[in-house]
Design an enzyme around this catalytic site. Sequence first.
Site, PDB file in Angstrom:
ATOM      1  N   HIS A 139       0.888  -1.367  -0.230  1.00  0.00           N
ATOM      2  CA  HIS A 139       0.055  -0.105  -0.133  1.00  0.00           C
ATOM      3  C   HIS A 139       0.786   1.319   0.040  1.00  0.00           C
ATOM      4  O   HIS A 139       2.137   1.624   0.206  1.00  0.00           O
ATOM      5  CB  HIS A 139      -1.401   0.104   1.632  1.00  0.00           C
ATOM      6  CG  HIS A 139      -0.676   0.135   2.570  1.00  0.00           C
ATOM      7  ND1 HIS A 139       0.326   1.177   3.089  1.00  0.00           N
ATOM      8  CD2 HIS A 139      -0.406  -1.266   3.885  1.00  0.00           C
ATOM      9  CE1 HIS A 139       0.614   1.131   4.515  1.00  0.00           C
ATOM     10  NE2 HIS A 139       0.380  -0.189   4.873  1.00  0.00           N
ATOM     11  N   HIS A 168       4.325   1.850   1.849  1.00  0.00           N
ATOM     12  CA  HIS A 168       5.176   0.660   1.794  1.00  0.00           C
ATOM     13  C   HIS A 168       6.347   1.502   0.923  1.00  0.00           C
ATOM     14  O   HIS A 168       6.928   1.929  -0.266  1.00  0.00           O
ATOM     15  CB  HIS A 168       5.144  -0.713   0.643  1.00  0.00           C
ATOM     16  CG  HIS A 168       4.463  -1.360   2.430  1.00  0.00           C
ATOM     17  ND1 HIS A 168       3.093  -1.768   1.876  1.00  0.00           N
ATOM     18  CD2 HIS A 168       4.546  -1.554   4.043  1.00  0.00           C
ATOM     19  CE1 HIS A 168       2.691  -2.242   3.051  1.00  0.00           C
ATOM     20  NE2 HIS A 168       3.774  -2.617   3.686  1.00  0.00           N
ATOM     21  N   CYS A 213       2.605  -8.742  20.582  1.00  0.00           N
ATOM     22  CA  CYS A 213       1.715  -8.196  19.368  1.00  0.00           C
ATOM     23  C   CYS A 213       2.513  -9.129  18.233  1.00  0.00           C
ATOM     24  O   CYS A 213       3.083  -8.815  18.367  1.00  0.00           O
ATOM     25  CB  CYS A 213       2.347  -7.206  19.156  1.00  0.00           C
ATOM     26  SG  CYS A 213       0.894  -6.456  17.795  1.00  0.00           S
ATOM     27  N   CYS A 251       2.679  -6.673  15.836  1.00  0.00           N
ATOM     28  CA  CYS A 251       4.004  -5.985  15.454  1.00  0.00           C
ATOM     29  C   CYS A 251       5.576  -7.553  15.187  1.00  0.00           C
ATOM     30  O   CYS A 251       6.402  -7.102  15.307  1.00  0.00           O
ATOM     31  CB  CYS A 251       4.246  -5.304  16.499  1.00  0.00           C
ATOM     32  SG  CYS A 251       3.514  -3.743  16.752  1.00  0.00           S
ATOM     33  N   CYS A 310      -1.976  -3.276  22.194  1.00  0.00           N
ATOM     34  CA  CYS A 310      -0.781  -2.471  21.120  1.00  0.00           C
ATOM     35  C   CYS A 310      -0.360  -1.557  20.498  1.00  0.00           C
ATOM     36  O   CYS A 310      -2.138  -0.944  19.743  1.00  0.00           O
ATOM     37  CB  CYS A 310      -0.529  -3.516  19.477  1.00  0.00           C
ATOM     38  SG  CYS A 310       0.374  -3.241  18.471  1.00  0.00           S
ATOM     39  N   LYS A 331      -3.042   6.328  11.011  1.00  0.00           N
ATOM     40  CA  LYS A 331      -1.888   6.131  10.198  1.00  0.00           C
ATOM     41  C   LYS A 331      -2.869   5.467   9.146  1.00  0.00           C
ATOM     42  O   LYS A 331      -3.779   4.459   9.632  1.00  0.00           O
ATOM     43  CB  LYS A 331      -1.413   4.594  11.074  1.00  0.00           C
ATOM     44  CG  LYS A 331      -0.444   3.982  10.219  1.00  0.00           C
ATOM     45  CD  LYS A 331       0.237   3.050  10.941  1.00  0.00           C
ATOM     46  CE  LYS A 331       1.576   2.281  10.250  1.00  0.00           C
ATOM     47  NZ  LYS A 331       1.760   0.963  10.635  1.00  0.00           N
ATOM     48  N   LYS A 335      -3.515  -0.932   5.624  1.00  0.00           N
ATOM     49  CA  LYS A 335      -4.568  -1.858   5.006  1.00  0.00           C
ATOM     50  C   LYS A 335      -6.069  -2.236   5.867  1.00  0.00           C
ATOM     51  O   LYS A 335      -6.619  -2.072   5.156  1.00  0.00           O
ATOM     52  CB  LYS A 335      -3.481  -2.854   4.465  1.00  0.00           C
ATOM     53  CG  LYS A 335      -4.427  -3.988   3.519  1.00  0.00           C
ATOM     54  CD  LYS A 335      -3.841  -3.641   1.925  1.00  0.00           C
ATOM     55  CE  LYS A 335      -4.717  -4.073   1.249  1.00  0.00           C
ATOM     56  NZ  LYS A 335      -4.270  -3.665  -0.648  1.00  0.00           N
TER      57      LYS A 335
END
Length: 506
Positions: free
Chosen positions: A17, A20, A125, A128, A143, A304, A307
């Site tokens: 997305h 990246h 998590c 992560c 998280c 943020k 996706k």
Amino acid sequence: MPYYVTTPIYYVNAAPHLGHAYTSIAADILARHQRQRGEDVFFLTGTDEHGEPVAIAAEEQGVPPLELADRNSQRFRDLMPLLNVSNDYFIRTTDPEHIRRVQEVLVKVRENGYVYEGTYEGWYCPRCADFKTEAEIGPNNTCPIHEIPLIREREDNYFFELSAFQSQLEQLFDEPGRDFVMPRHRFNEARAFLAGGLQDVSLTRPKLRWGVEVPWDRSQVFYVWFDALLNYYTALGFARGKQQDLTKEFWPADVHLIGKDILKFHTIYWPAMLMAAGIEVPRHVFVHGFLLAPPEREGEEGKKMSKSRGNVIDPFAVIEDYGADALRFYLAREVQFGQDGPVSLEGFNTRYETELANDYGNLASRTVAMINRYRDGHLDPTDHDAEIAAELDGLADAVCAHLDRCDITPALEEIWKRIRRLNRYVEEQQPWQLAKDPDQAAQLDRVLATLHEGVRIVTVLMQPYLPASTEKLLGALGRTERDIAAARCSPAPVDVTTLEPLFPKR
Ligand code: MSP
């Protein structure tokens, strides 16, 4: 001089997305700029294919992890040429050459005495792939990055003695002029984490089977982060095949570009791991912010782009409509590189119209068209406007200084100031009026030569940002030198050709 720049390697749990694309574009701007300066550049990107984020996604989709990895890795690989990203190699962590080298380095860490057996108990998590410290836990054991419940883990595994590197890391951070982490506010964040005191971390995991096997205990795999971080080092050993090992030439890396979510791994774990293996640490880590979706309601903060939230601009769709240059420009310009900032399709359209089409595209078209109209496409400059020449003087140095610090937004702003100045110069001089008066012929020559030189210089400097459009424009301007030396005033006779609009209005 060698210059080695990397992006994070992307998880293959989903398709690429905009986030990246962002890091990849930024790294490409730096790589292209350094090539213009004659440096020997190696630019690495790739995919992170082991570990829980990928294993969970594969299970949800009912496919083996390697099948998901093959499919999504290819999508990341395909994205790079679409973005006009000029990476020199694309690494996959499932490559046997990578796996072998990860094992080699981590066996060395053990031989050096920094690995011991222990039991981990704490919060984890899975998105992560991170064991959280007390200070990193959100409300109700969630998280803070993914806003999902953390999992309580208890497992026997091998530990990496991170705490042994407390003072060596402090020295690395505090070395005057070293700037190990940039920009400064991220340096401070990492330095504060370090000051909190380091605890040892899990090096291996017993349950998960999707990872690099631990050579001294086959019931374990390496924790995905160590496997992943090592890509920056292992790739140099096999990117050019068995015959050529690039490690000597390019290691240590000049800069790892990363997002702020993975700061701890790159600025603390990674240099400590290298120290433990007896390998030099990278020169810099540059930490950029998040691209945010615009706030849903006034007064709220943007979230943020991710996706899973479904609030993303699709880079594939934008490129299809506008081309890669427009997206590259927008991302470098809209959000100060290093800070968080909102992005949106409306914002994109505004910048496209007002800056690419009006400021730059128009300046370029007018300049080429006037040289064709008034001078039959030919210029034989004898002098330039001294005031404009003075404003262009030193521009290349300013851009280099910014980009040496990965400051891609301020470098672009320097260039843009000159574009605005050149537009004002056109309005001040009114070449179309000068053309009506034969007594003003010398002045018209001067104005056209000044404009040609100005547009040429900003275009040379903008090549890393807009590789496709600048190529066309330099061709039309009749001067195709691309290196940084060409961004200094160097009047020469030229023949311009014609120029289609670089950024057609929509
Ligand atoms: N696989 C790990 C990195 C291992 S590097 C040894 C990982 N992958 S990731 O695919 O989840 O994210 C990688 C990077 O993508 C982030 O660090 C960041 O550079 C970029 N971004 C992902 N989403 C982003 C935004 N919304 N905004 C800006 N960049 C973001 O973490």
